[in-house]
Design a protein around this motif. Sequence first.
Motif, PDB file in Angstrom:
ATOM      1  N   ARG A  12       0.829  -1.207   0.000  1.00  0.00           N
ATOM      2  CA  ARG A  12       0.000   0.000   0.000  1.00  0.00           C
ATOM      3  C   ARG A  12       0.862   1.256   0.000  1.00  0.00           C
ATOM      4  N   LEU A  13       1.896   1.234   0.823  1.00  0.00           N
ATOM      5  CA  LEU A  13       2.790   2.380   0.942  1.00  0.00           C
ATOM      6  C   LEU A  13       3.490   2.661  -0.387  1.00  0.00           C
ATOM      7  N   LYS A  14       4.016   1.614  -1.010  1.00  0.00           N
ATOM      8  CA  LYS A  14       4.702   1.781  -2.301  1.00  0.00           C
ATOM      9  C   LYS A  14       3.741   2.309  -3.359  1.00  0.00           C
ATOM     10  N   TYR A  15       2.534   1.778  -3.357  1.00  0.00           N
ATOM     11  CA  TYR A  15       1.515   2.169  -4.343  1.00  0.00           C
ATOM     12  C   TYR A  15       1.205   3.664  -4.265  1.00  0.00           C
ATOM     13  N   VAL A  16       0.894   4.157  -3.074  1.00  0.00           N
ATOM     14  CA  VAL A  16       0.429   5.538  -2.953  1.00  0.00           C
ATOM     15  C   VAL A  16       1.571   6.540  -3.096  1.00  0.00           C
ATOM     16  N   LYS A  84      -9.994  20.310   1.949  1.00  0.00           N
ATOM     17  CA  LYS A  84     -10.332  19.484   3.123  1.00  0.00           C
ATOM     18  C   LYS A  84      -9.297  18.370   3.229  1.00  0.00           C
ATOM     19  N   CYS A  85      -9.199  17.797   4.406  1.00  0.00           N
ATOM     20  CA  CYS A  85      -8.301  16.654   4.575  1.00  0.00           C
ATOM     21  C   CYS A  85      -8.761  15.801   5.743  1.00  0.00           C
ATOM     22  N   PHE A  86      -8.255  14.580   5.809  1.00  0.00           N
ATOM     23  CA  PHE A  86      -8.554  13.706   6.944  1.00  0.00           C
ATOM     24  C   PHE A  86      -7.321  12.883   7.297  1.00  0.00           C
ATOM     25  N   PHE A  87      -7.398  12.165   8.413  1.00  0.00           N
ATOM     26  CA  PHE A  87      -6.267  11.481   9.034  1.00  0.00           C
ATOM     27  C   PHE A  87      -5.282  12.513   9.599  1.00  0.00           C
ATOM     28  N   ILE A  99      -1.416  12.789   4.238  1.00  0.00           N
ATOM     29  CA  ILE A  99      -2.001  12.854   2.879  1.00  0.00           C
ATOM     30  C   ILE A  99      -1.817  11.546   2.131  1.00  0.00           C
ATOM     31  N   PHE A 100      -0.834  10.746   2.508  1.00  0.00           N
ATOM     32  CA  PHE A 100      -0.581   9.479   1.805  1.00  0.00           C
ATOM     33  C   PHE A 100      -1.652   8.448   2.166  1.00  0.00           C
ATOM     34  N   ALA A 101      -1.985   8.370   3.443  1.00  0.00           N
ATOM     35  CA  ALA A 101      -3.051   7.465   3.884  1.00  0.00           C
ATOM     36  C   ALA A 101      -4.398   7.908   3.318  1.00  0.00           C
ATOM     37  N   ALA A 102      -4.657   9.215   3.353  1.00  0.00           N
ATOM     38  CA  ALA A 102      -5.927   9.749   2.844  1.00  0.00           C
ATOM     39  C   ALA A 102      -6.043   9.523   1.334  1.00  0.00           C
ATOM     40  N   SER A 103      -4.929   9.716   0.617  1.00  0.00           N
ATOM     41  CA  SER A 103      -4.921   9.489  -0.837  1.00  0.00           C
ATOM     42  C   SER A 103      -5.178   8.020  -1.148  1.00  0.00           C
ATOM     43  N   PHE A 104      -4.562   7.140  -0.362  1.00  0.00           N
ATOM     44  CA  PHE A 104      -4.774   5.701  -0.577  1.00  0.00           C
ATOM     45  C   PHE A 104      -6.247   5.351  -0.373  1.00  0.00           C
ATOM     46  N   TYR A 105      -6.855   5.891   0.669  1.00  0.00           N
ATOM     47  CA  TYR A 105      -8.268   5.617   0.964  1.00  0.00           C
ATOM     48  C   TYR A 105      -9.149   5.967  -0.236  1.00  0.00           C
ATOM     49  N   LEU A 106      -8.853   7.105  -0.870  1.00  0.00           N
ATOM     50  CA  LEU A 106      -9.668   7.563  -2.008  1.00  0.00           C
ATOM     51  C   LEU A 106      -9.341   6.808  -3.298  1.00  0.00           C
ATOM     52  N   LEU A 107      -8.059   6.640  -3.585  1.00  0.00           N
ATOM     53  CA  LEU A 107      -7.659   5.987  -4.842  1.00  0.00           C
ATOM     54  C   LEU A 107      -8.021   4.509  -4.875  1.00  0.00           C
ATOM     55  N   ALA A 108      -7.868   3.820  -3.744  1.00  0.00           N
ATOM     56  CA  ALA A 108      -8.188   2.387  -3.690  1.00  0.00           C
ATOM     57  C   ALA A 108      -9.694   2.167  -3.609  1.00  0.00           C
ATOM     58  N   ARG A 109     -10.459   3.250  -3.482  1.00  0.00           N
ATOM     59  CA  ARG A 109     -11.922   3.231  -3.359  1.00  0.00           C
ATOM     60  C   ARG A 109     -12.344   2.354  -2.176  1.00  0.00           C
ATOM     61  N   TYR A 110     -11.638   2.548  -1.064  1.00  0.00           N
ATOM     62  CA  TYR A 110     -11.861   1.810   0.174  1.00  0.00           C
ATOM     63  C   TYR A 110     -13.344   1.789   0.547  1.00  0.00           C
ATOM     64  N   GLU A 111     -14.002   2.946   0.431  1.00  0.00           N
ATOM     65  CA  GLU A 111     -15.405   3.059   0.841  1.00  0.00           C
ATOM     66  C   GLU A 111     -16.337   2.238  -0.044  1.00  0.00           C
ATOM     67  N   PRO A 140     -10.065  17.955  -6.940  1.00  0.00           N
ATOM     68  CA  PRO A 140      -9.160  16.797  -7.058  1.00  0.00           C
ATOM     69  C   PRO A 140      -8.186  16.812  -5.887  1.00  0.00           C
ATOM     70  N   VAL A 141      -8.682  16.429  -4.707  1.00  0.00           N
ATOM     71  CA  VAL A 141      -7.920  16.631  -3.468  1.00  0.00           C
ATOM     72  C   VAL A 141      -6.576  15.906  -3.449  1.00  0.00           C
ATOM     73  N   VAL A 142      -6.508  14.720  -4.059  1.00  0.00           N
ATOM     74  CA  VAL A 142      -5.246  13.973  -4.061  1.00  0.00           C
ATOM     75  C   VAL A 142      -4.158  14.794  -4.752  1.00  0.00           C
ATOM     76  N   ASP A 143      -4.508  15.425  -5.866  1.00  0.00           N
ATOM     77  CA  ASP A 143      -3.552  16.253  -6.606  1.00  0.00           C
ATOM     78  C   ASP A 143      -3.237  17.537  -5.835  1.00  0.00           C
ATOM     79  N   ILE A 144      -4.245  18.112  -5.192  1.00  0.00           N
ATOM     80  CA  ILE A 144      -4.037  19.326  -4.387  1.00  0.00           C
ATOM     81  C   ILE A 144      -3.075  19.024  -3.240  1.00  0.00           C
ATOM     82  N   TRP A 145      -3.302  17.906  -2.544  1.00  0.00           N
ATOM     83  CA  TRP A 145      -2.399  17.506  -1.448  1.00  0.00           C
ATOM     84  C   TRP A 145      -0.987  17.267  -1.967  1.00  0.00           C
TER      85      TRP A 145
END
Length: 433
Positions: A12-16, A84-87, A99-111, A140-145
């Motif tokens: 996960r870490l390498k991916y994000v 906005k941000c979380f974690f 931002i790495f954990a938050a980006s992973f949550y969104l990109l992996a479509r965890y929800e 596009p929060v991932v890109d903003i972060w």
Amino acid sequence: MLLVYTHKISPRLKYVFKHICTRVLGFKVDFTTKVEEFIAHDGLKMSYTRQQLGNEFFVKSHEILYEQGLSDIEINVHQWENTKCFFYNGEKSTMPFDIFAASFYLLARYEEYLPQVKDEFGRFIATESIAYKHGFLHQPVVDIWAYKFKAILRELYPDFVFPERAYSIKPIIDVPSAYNFRLKGIMRTFGGTLKDLFGLKLKRLYNRYAVLFSLKHDPYDTYKYIINKQKQTKYKFLFFFLIGAFSTYDKGINVNKKNFKSLIKHVGDYCHVGLKISYFALENNLLLKKEKGKMEAIINSSLIASRNSYSKLNFPESYRNLVELEIKEDYTMGYPNHIGFRAGSCTPFLFYDLDFETQTPLKINSYHIMDYALLKNKSFLDKKKTLNEVISEVKKVNGQFVPVFHNYTFSNLQHWNGFKELFNIILGSANEG
């Protein structure tokens, strides 16, 4: 190259990190668990772990990047500067949020792996998403972060030359039915005629037969116009043709019709062509394999890209099927009736399978606006304003803007008045400056 010190190098870490550093920001990243190696590195470096080593650039890590499978994660969304941000990770961290954990949550479509309310087509609904509920779907929060991360690196390493990327567009032309009246066959034409008669749709009945007797142009036949537009820009349009069988959900043209095949080949001379996967092929890999084979026979090359009928994603099975069939790109990720960034990004990203904890080769190009979502705006000025707002958000981070229009959007049907001009705004946005 950025060297990241961490206590554990996980998939996960390498991916994000690779998405943010390499795909968004354009520089390489590597990882180490050895403090000596980290200290010896004289280029860009940061630590991503539980506690800071010294006074280096440090982001306190959230556990999500070291876990496996799904867990019940508590998410508290906060305002952070212009977004906005979380974690939240405390004041000792150089960045106040992970931002790495938050980006992973969104990109992996965890929800989307979690239990959820779905619509009548079984689709994940925009209003169920964390982005909609907390008011950041439009960004596009991932890109903003990622750009905030880059700004800190730039301060710490003023001599490092960061690559710059440019704003681009990738217009999608969705073709669920190539023609409104032509090539429909005797039975469907007869059925349509009865429907027009009993519904007292006399104007439609007149148009139907005017088209069939070649007295009028089929309203969905807008290909000449679109190809002319293609000639005016360097950005290739991507057409998705539905070639699946007629069904309750899909009402396209029979793929065995010679004129339909000729149309697909003709469009392929100027634009890229992909497969619009039929509704029933989404859950039937044999059917999908057949559709892929038929499309490859028509375009005479390997199928690169696909997009699902009704923008429906059976998560994660739909993507696993594409990986299995070696389809390289997907254009389904988005909301048909809401404008915004479903995965929080305007940069293509690879599908990460949470069940198998692995990054796959499937590139996901999420779309940010569909023509239907613009119909919510009653006036043309409102439509224009909404479109310009989403373009502006993508431009701020020099991302890739992906709009979805249909072949009939360019028709003279009253429903779609002004949409040609909206499409021109999109093309023009990439030619400015």
